[in-house]
Design a protein around this motif. Structure first.
Motif, PDB file in Angstrom:
ATOM      1  N   LEU A  75      22.405  20.930 103.335  1.00 40.05           N
ATOM      2  CA  LEU A  75      22.313  22.023 102.119  1.00 40.05           C
ATOM      3  C   LEU A  75      23.491  21.519 101.041  1.00 40.05           C
ATOM      4  CD1 LEU A  75      21.748  24.833 100.973  1.00 40.05           C
ATOM      5  CD2 LEU A  75      23.573  25.714 102.623  1.00 40.05           C
ATOM      6  N   MET A  76      24.372  20.924 101.463  1.00 38.26           N
ATOM      7  CA  MET A  76      25.437  20.498 100.439  1.00 38.26           C
ATOM      8  C   MET A  76      24.803  19.343  99.531  1.00 38.26           C
ATOM      9  SD  MET A  76      29.100  20.419 102.825  1.00 38.26           S
ATOM     10  CE  MET A  76      29.825  19.977 101.440  1.00 38.26           C
ATOM     11  N   ASP A  77      24.125  18.404 100.255  1.00 42.21           N
ATOM     12  CA  ASP A  77      23.634  17.146  99.587  1.00 42.21           C
ATOM     13  C   ASP A  77      22.552  17.921  98.696  1.00 42.21           C
ATOM     14  OD1 ASP A  77      24.975  15.464 100.923  1.00 42.21           O
ATOM     15  OD2 ASP A  77      23.366  14.882 102.366  1.00 42.21           O
ATOM     16  N   THR A  78      21.902  18.758  98.985  1.00 44.74           N
ATOM     17  CA  THR A  78      20.798  19.287  98.152  1.00 44.74           C
ATOM     18  C   THR A  78      21.534  20.060  97.099  1.00 44.74           C
ATOM     19  OG1 THR A  78      19.228  19.701  99.987  1.00 44.74           O
ATOM     20  CG2 THR A  78      18.849  21.252  97.988  1.00 44.74           C
ATOM     21  N   THR A  79      22.670  20.908  97.222  1.00 48.83           N
ATOM     22  CA  THR A  79      23.194  21.485  96.241  1.00 48.83           C
ATOM     23  C   THR A  79      23.839  20.562  95.278  1.00 48.83           C
ATOM     24  OG1 THR A  79      23.974  23.168  97.946  1.00 48.83           O
ATOM     25  CG2 THR A  79      25.141  23.308  95.638  1.00 48.83           C
ATOM     26  N   VAL A  80      24.487  19.477  95.523  1.00 44.89           N
ATOM     27  CA  VAL A  80      25.100  18.420  94.785  1.00 44.89           C
ATOM     28  C   VAL A  80      23.951  17.897  93.893  1.00 44.89           C
ATOM     29  CG1 VAL A  80      26.049  16.344  94.617  1.00 44.89           C
ATOM     30  CG2 VAL A  80      27.092  17.938  96.096  1.00 44.89           C
ATOM     31  N   LYS A  81      22.805  17.609  94.540  1.00 39.79           N
ATOM     32  CA  LYS A  81      21.655  17.167  93.678  1.00 39.79           C
ATOM     33  C   LYS A  81      21.168  18.245  92.635  1.00 39.79           C
ATOM     34  CE  LYS A  81      17.034  15.131  94.512  1.00 39.79           C
ATOM     35  NZ  LYS A  81      16.178  16.004  93.778  1.00 39.79           N
ATOM     36  N   GLU A  82      21.061  19.342  93.197  1.00 43.47           N
ATOM     37  CA  GLU A  82      20.681  20.374  92.047  1.00 43.47           C
ATOM     38  C   GLU A  82      21.327  20.373  90.924  1.00 43.47           C
ATOM     39  OE1 GLU A  82      20.242  23.694  94.327  1.00 43.47           O
ATOM     40  OE2 GLU A  82      18.378  23.256  95.609  1.00 43.47           O
ATOM     41  N   ILE A  83      22.718  20.188  91.101  1.00 43.15           N
ATOM     42  CA  ILE A  83      23.864  20.573  90.262  1.00 43.15           C
ATOM     43  C   ILE A  83      23.515  19.188  89.217  1.00 43.15           C
ATOM     44  CG2 ILE A  83      26.142  20.626  89.748  1.00 43.15           C
ATOM     45  CD1 ILE A  83      26.550  22.264  92.200  1.00 43.15           C
ATOM     46  N   ARG A  84      23.387  18.042  89.667  1.00 50.93           N
ATOM     47  CA  ARG A  84      23.253  16.788  88.975  1.00 50.93           C
ATOM     48  C   ARG A  84      22.169  16.796  87.865  1.00 50.93           C
ATOM     49  NH1 ARG A  84      25.694  12.745  93.352  1.00 50.93           N
ATOM     50  NH2 ARG A  84      28.020  13.098  92.956  1.00 50.93           N
ATOM     51  N   ASP A  85      21.001  17.417  88.651  1.00 47.75           N
ATOM     52  CA  ASP A  85      19.791  17.000  87.942  1.00 47.75           C
ATOM     53  C   ASP A  85      19.287  18.397  87.155  1.00 47.75           C
ATOM     54  OD1 ASP A  85      18.635  18.842  89.912  1.00 47.75           O
ATOM     55  OD2 ASP A  85      17.207  17.383  90.514  1.00 47.75           O
ATOM     56  N   ILE A  86      20.190  19.184  86.925  1.00 48.87           N
ATOM     57  CA  ILE A  86      19.695  20.586  86.055  1.00 48.87           C
ATOM     58  C   ILE A  86      19.021  20.218  84.714  1.00 48.87           C
ATOM     59  CG2 ILE A  86      20.570  22.578  84.786  1.00 48.87           C
ATOM     60  CD1 ILE A  86      22.699  23.098  87.349  1.00 48.87           C
ATOM     61  N   ASP A  87      19.466  19.225  84.037  1.00 47.76           N
ATOM     62  CA  ASP A  87      19.091  18.929  82.800  1.00 47.76           C
ATOM     63  C   ASP A  87      18.547  17.620  82.848  1.00 47.76           C
ATOM     64  OD1 ASP A  87      19.909  21.228  81.651  1.00 47.76           O
ATOM     65  OD2 ASP A  87      21.971  20.740  81.710  1.00 47.76           O
ATOM     66  N   SER A  88      18.461  16.820  83.960  1.00 45.05           N
ATOM     67  CA  SER A  88      17.848  15.685  83.775  1.00 45.05           C
ATOM     68  C   SER A  88      16.592  15.475  84.540  1.00 45.05           C
ATOM     69  CB  SER A  88      18.891  14.530  84.714  1.00 45.05           C
ATOM     70  OG  SER A  88      18.463  13.404  84.872  1.00 45.05           O
ATOM     71  N   GLY A  89      16.258  14.927  85.781  1.00 39.11           N
ATOM     72  CA  GLY A  89      14.853  14.438  85.891  1.00 39.11           C
ATOM     73  C   GLY A  89      14.493  13.277  85.911  1.00 39.11           C
ATOM     74  N   ALA A  90      15.200  12.511  85.225  1.00 38.02           N
ATOM     75  CA  ALA A  90      14.625  11.076  84.959  1.00 38.02           C
ATOM     76  C   ALA A  90      15.066  10.112  86.000  1.00 38.02           C
ATOM     77  CB  ALA A  90      15.416  10.534  83.547  1.00 38.02           C
ATOM     78  N   TYR A  91      16.059  10.266  86.916  1.00 37.12           N
ATOM     79  CA  TYR A  91      16.357   9.469  88.084  1.00 37.12           C
ATOM     80  C   TYR A  91      15.861  10.163  89.315  1.00 37.12           C
ATOM     81  CZ  TYR A  91      18.486   6.908  84.434  1.00 37.12           C
ATOM     82  OH  TYR A  91      18.886   6.134  83.313  1.00 37.12           O
ATOM     83  N   GLY A  92      15.933   9.538  90.690  1.00 36.14           N
ATOM     84  CA  GLY A  92      15.990  10.218  91.774  1.00 36.14           C
ATOM     85  C   GLY A  92      14.418   9.928  92.454  1.00 36.14           C
ATOM     86  N   ARG A 283       9.836  20.065  88.151  1.00 41.65           N
ATOM     87  CA  ARG A 283       9.460  20.935  86.919  1.00 41.65           C
ATOM     88  C   ARG A 283       8.671  20.085  85.899  1.00 41.65           C
ATOM     89  NH1 ARG A 283      14.812  22.487  87.780  1.00 41.65           N
ATOM     90  NH2 ARG A 283      15.347  21.748  85.793  1.00 41.65           N
ATOM     91  N   HIS A 284       9.228  18.949  85.620  1.00 41.42           N
ATOM     92  CA  HIS A 284       8.518  18.114  84.609  1.00 41.42           C
ATOM     93  C   HIS A 284       6.977  17.735  85.064  1.00 41.42           C
ATOM     94  CE1 HIS A 284      12.297  18.040  82.573  1.00 41.42           C
ATOM     95  NE2 HIS A 284      12.582  16.989  83.115  1.00 41.42           N
ATOM     96  N   PHE A 285       7.199  17.316  86.423  1.00 46.29           N
ATOM     97  CA  PHE A 285       5.735  17.037  87.146  1.00 46.29           C
ATOM     98  C   PHE A 285       4.662  18.061  87.023  1.00 46.29           C
ATOM     99  CE2 PHE A 285       2.756  15.770  90.389  1.00 46.29           C
ATOM    100  CZ  PHE A 285       2.613  14.553  90.206  1.00 46.29           C
ATOM    101  N   LEU A 286       5.053  19.171  87.533  1.00 47.72           N
ATOM    102  CA  LEU A 286       4.139  20.476  87.401  1.00 47.72           C
ATOM    103  C   LEU A 286       3.959  20.776  85.917  1.00 47.72           C
ATOM    104  CD1 LEU A 286       6.081  22.528  90.083  1.00 47.72           C
ATOM    105  CD2 LEU A 286       4.002  21.566  90.162  1.00 47.72           C
ATOM    106  N   THR A 287       4.809  20.396  84.913  1.00 47.75           N
ATOM    107  CA  THR A 287       4.441  20.877  83.479  1.00 47.75           C
ATOM    108  C   THR A 287       3.052  19.688  83.021  1.00 47.75           C
ATOM    109  OG1 THR A 287       6.488  21.545  83.151  1.00 47.75           O
ATOM    110  CG2 THR A 287       5.430  20.617  80.994  1.00 47.75           C
ATOM    111  N   LEU A 288       3.485  18.808  83.520  1.00 44.21           N
ATOM    112  CA  LEU A 288       2.335  17.479  83.118  1.00 44.21           C
ATOM    113  C   LEU A 288       1.037  18.025  83.758  1.00 44.21           C
ATOM    114  CD1 LEU A 288       1.656  15.005  81.798  1.00 44.21           C
ATOM    115  CD2 LEU A 288       2.512  13.724  83.615  1.00 44.21           C
ATOM    116  N   PHE A 289       1.302  18.358  85.108  1.00 45.10           N
ATOM    117  CA  PHE A 289      -0.017  18.677  85.968  1.00 45.10           C
ATOM    118  C   PHE A 289      -0.628  19.815  85.351  1.00 45.10           C
ATOM    119  CE2 PHE A 289      -2.592  18.556  89.465  1.00 45.10           C
ATOM    120  CZ  PHE A 289      -2.107  17.571  90.392  1.00 45.10           C
ATOM    121  N   THR A 290      -0.181  20.899  84.732  1.00 39.58           N
ATOM    122  CA  THR A 290      -0.459  21.959  84.263  1.00 39.58           C
ATOM    123  C   THR A 290      -1.408  21.506  82.829  1.00 39.58           C
ATOM    124  OG1 THR A 290       1.121  23.438  85.066  1.00 39.58           O
ATOM    125  CG2 THR A 290      -0.383  24.253  83.158  1.00 39.58           C
TER     126      THR A 290
END
Length: 300
Positions: A75-92, A283-290
């Protein structure tokens, strides 16, 4: 009060089964690690380990703590990941689950376009039956799933994919069936034919056959599409599969015809957890899928 460091120390011992090995993994001396674990047991008022000559075994309390500790760190790892990629999505890494042949057609197309926009993003694909994809989604191992059966709309959000017809896979030596001209074959032609199907399509196939005035001869029911395609390739019977399954077995003796009069269509969807955070990449992937799935078809 248990500290995060104590949890990490405890998990290292639980996973290694040996204090010496755990100490090496943690880059610390063994005596301080032993003292930390003794202090943790004292604070909790219970034994966490049964100390043997070679390997440490967890007590019932230790097994419970290990389970909770793993969940907490995840849960901690997920939380840190969520915080870091709020405005990103280009990595990971984007984890996607796909049911059987569902990902064979549209998924590669979307992935190719998506990768052009986000070349540094990696993918992790999980494959299995729709029930397995639901389990992976619930467990948080994947963010997006492609499934082929109905699902709880209160739990999952979705993008409905274009309906797909079922086709019949026929061995090329089965001349009697192949006499039907064209790329389709009327459902009536399947009377008394040895049909091999995926279990999840049994109800819809049976209902269509009964509406056409006969009960289907179901020679084989399977939990996977690949075996019935292989059996059809060996001329054991006729396999009924989704159109996306064409080409799953290369260089076969199979001829595929779409079932007609009536056509039997199956539904599929991309789903994700309704009340769970999605990474920016998802989120970016789902937007493209739609965008791709809802784009109008080119006029012929």
């Amino acid at each position: 009060m248990i500290s995060l460091r104590e949890i990490q120390y405890f998990l290292a011992i639980a996973q290694e089964g040996n204090i010496t090995t755990a100490a090496q993994r943690l880059h610390m001396a063994q005596p301080p690690l032993s003292r930390q674990m003794k202090q943790l047991e004292d604070n909790l008022g219970t034994k966490l380990f049964e100390r043997g000559h070679r390997k440490i075994q967890l007590t019932e309390a230790g097994r419970l703590l290990r389970n909770r500790a793993e969940q907490l760190l995840k849960l901690m790892d997920t939380t840190v990941k969520e915080i870091r990629d709020i405005d990103s999505g280009a990595y990971g890494t984007l984890s996607i689950g796909t049911a059987s042949s569902s990902g064979v057609t549209i998924l590669p197309k979307v992935a190719r376009i998506f990768r052009n926009h986000y070349p540094d993003l990696k993918f992790e694909l999980w494959e299995g039956e729709s029930i397995r994809i639901i389990e992976l989604l619930n467990a948080g191992l994947i963010e997006i799933g492609l499934v082929r059966f109905s699902f709880d709309t209160d739990t999952y959000e979705s993008i409905e994919l274009p309906k797909e017809p079922l086709v019949i896979a026929i061995h090329k030596d089965n001349v009697g069936i192949l006499e039907e001209a064209g790329d389709s074959i009327p459902l009536q032609k399947l009377i008394d034919q040895p049909l091999m199907i995926h279990r999840k399509y049994e109800i819809i196939i049976t209902e269509h056959c009964q509406q056409a005035g006969f009960n289907p001869y179901l020679l084989c029911k399977s939990d996977d599409i690949m075996p019935i395609l292989a059996w059809a390739d060996a001329n054991v019977g006729l396999a009924i599969v989704p159109r996306a399954a064409i080409g799953l077995i290369p260089n076969t003796n199979l001829v595929f015809k779409t079932i007609s009069d009536p056509c039997i269509n199956i539904a599929s969807a991309v789903i994700w957890m309704r009340n769970r955070h999605l990474s920016a990449a998802a989120r970016h992937f789902l937007t493209l899928f739609t965008t791709i799935t809802q784009a109008p078809s080119p006029q012929s």
